[in-house]
Design an enzyme around this catalytic site. Sequence first.
Site, mmCIF file in Angstrom:
data_model
loop_
_atom_site.group_PDB
_atom_site.id
_atom_site.type_symbol
_atom_site.label_atom_id
_atom_site.label_comp_id
_atom_site.label_asym_id
_atom_site.label_seq_id
_atom_site.Cartn_x
_atom_site.Cartn_y
_atom_site.Cartn_z
ATOM 1 N N ASP A 16 58.263 10.510 101.164
ATOM 2 C CA ASP A 16 58.864 11.167 100.003
ATOM 3 C C ASP A 16 60.211 11.760 100.428
ATOM 4 O O ASP A 16 60.263 12.682 101.239
ATOM 5 C CB ASP A 16 57.927 12.268 99.496
ATOM 6 C CG ASP A 16 58.348 12.807 98.133
ATOM 7 O OD1 ASP A 16 59.344 12.306 97.577
ATOM 8 O OD2 ASP A 16 57.684 13.736 97.646
ATOM 9 N N ASP A 112 62.746 7.131 95.151
ATOM 10 C CA ASP A 112 62.809 7.915 96.380
ATOM 11 C C ASP A 112 61.459 8.140 97.059
ATOM 12 O O ASP A 112 61.315 9.042 97.883
ATOM 13 C CB ASP A 112 63.455 9.272 96.094
ATOM 14 C CG ASP A 112 62.636 10.135 95.149
ATOM 15 O OD1 ASP A 112 61.739 9.598 94.482
ATOM 16 O OD2 ASP A 112 62.896 11.348 95.065
ATOM 17 N N GLU A 113 60.462 7.317 96.755
ATOM 18 C CA GLU A 113 59.173 7.486 97.426
ATOM 19 C C GLU A 113 58.404 6.176 97.441
ATOM 20 O O GLU A 113 58.587 5.313 96.579
ATOM 21 C CB GLU A 113 58.326 8.578 96.762
ATOM 22 C CG GLU A 113 57.949 8.288 95.334
ATOM 23 C CD GLU A 113 57.030 9.346 94.746
ATOM 24 O OE1 GLU A 113 56.015 9.685 95.386
ATOM 25 O OE2 GLU A 113 57.335 9.831 93.641
#
Length: 421
Positions: A16, A112-113
């Site tokens: 993350d 973003d993860e």
Amino acid sequence: MKEMYPKNGKVILHVDMNSFYASVEIAYDPSLQGKPVAIAGNVEERKGIIITCSYEARAFGVKTTMPLWEAKRKCPHLIVMKPNFERYRKASLAMFELLRTYTDLVEPVSIDEGYLDITNCYEKGSPLDIATSIQQSLQKTLLLPCSIGIAPNKFLAKMASNMKKPLGITVLRKRDVQPILWPMAVGKMHGVGEKTAEKLATIHINTIGDLAKGNDVQLKQLLGINGERLKQRANGQDNRPVDPDAISEFKSIGNSTTLAYDSADENELTEVIKRLSSSVGSRIRRKDMLTNNVQLMLRYSDRKTVTRSRKLDNPIDKDVEIFQAAQRLLKAHWKGEPIRLLGVTAQELIEKNEAFKQLDLFSYEREAKKEPLLKVLDHLKGKYGKDIVSNGVKISKQTLGSNEHGTSFEKDFLSNVHKDD
């Protein structure tokens, strides 16, 4: 090193990125390092909202979705920047490319993860060694910080990555569920939003432990099949595999229809596009998705097929907005030749709870107020037929052709996505 891995279970990582948009801007401009940075829509106006912010800004009480005027009051020296989504997209692609050097089993879940299955990666070191290497490599090569959760399944890995930010690495085993997770408020659990937490409170479920021991019948009555799923998660159970192709499942959702006869009548074509847009809008709302790009397909009488797309300023899910984008594409690219087939596709789909719109605070509130109305309309159409509520002129079945409901050509666009990768 193989003894560091379970004999039968899996080892899953959840990576993350920390304050991703702000971190990307800091990576591009190192002079921002250590300063309170915020990304916001309508940065020139007092009524803009914060999309994300650095941890230095958070130390002053600045939060996501906070009105810009309030953020500046809490942090007068806040550095506010407009979002640069193309820059964030490039950083995201580089991030996932780096993750795939460790294993092919990488499942992106947002910009973003993502999850990694490193069960068979023991030759590269222990799970902790691999997590540390990933974190250090992202920091060194991309100048981007991340937190990583290590666990036997996706749910626990996600919960673990949230426990230490920024730059944390957390191991969460099944034996940790009762002493660590159960005392936490149920609203802190991944998959439980504010509204779900409020519903659970009505049956006296306030902690993750309460949910883990909840009554099956009550949970199903309250939350449907999701109640059973959440109880399993609260007990640390999650059998979902890490699927590299999962993010492509909803890359695009579209409908097309072959007309009963080749038509060059703009009014007829517009009404077909309106009908298709309504169908696409209903489908993406059912999946709680938003689209960043609308595509129009035109197939002419000679079977020549043309597709044109329109990148949107903000993600949308309303029928009328999808229709307006598709209609603009028709006006811009149709030369008046007879058309045999029309298609409308919502592309670049993102989950609604992951999306931040570049809206001022008042527009944000206005959009939120529309949600209940749209859900009621979709329910009515689903129960009584799509013509129970309509706007504008009703198109004849003859114009639509025999394939009245249209056909999904989602797979066509998924193949195009893979070609572009």
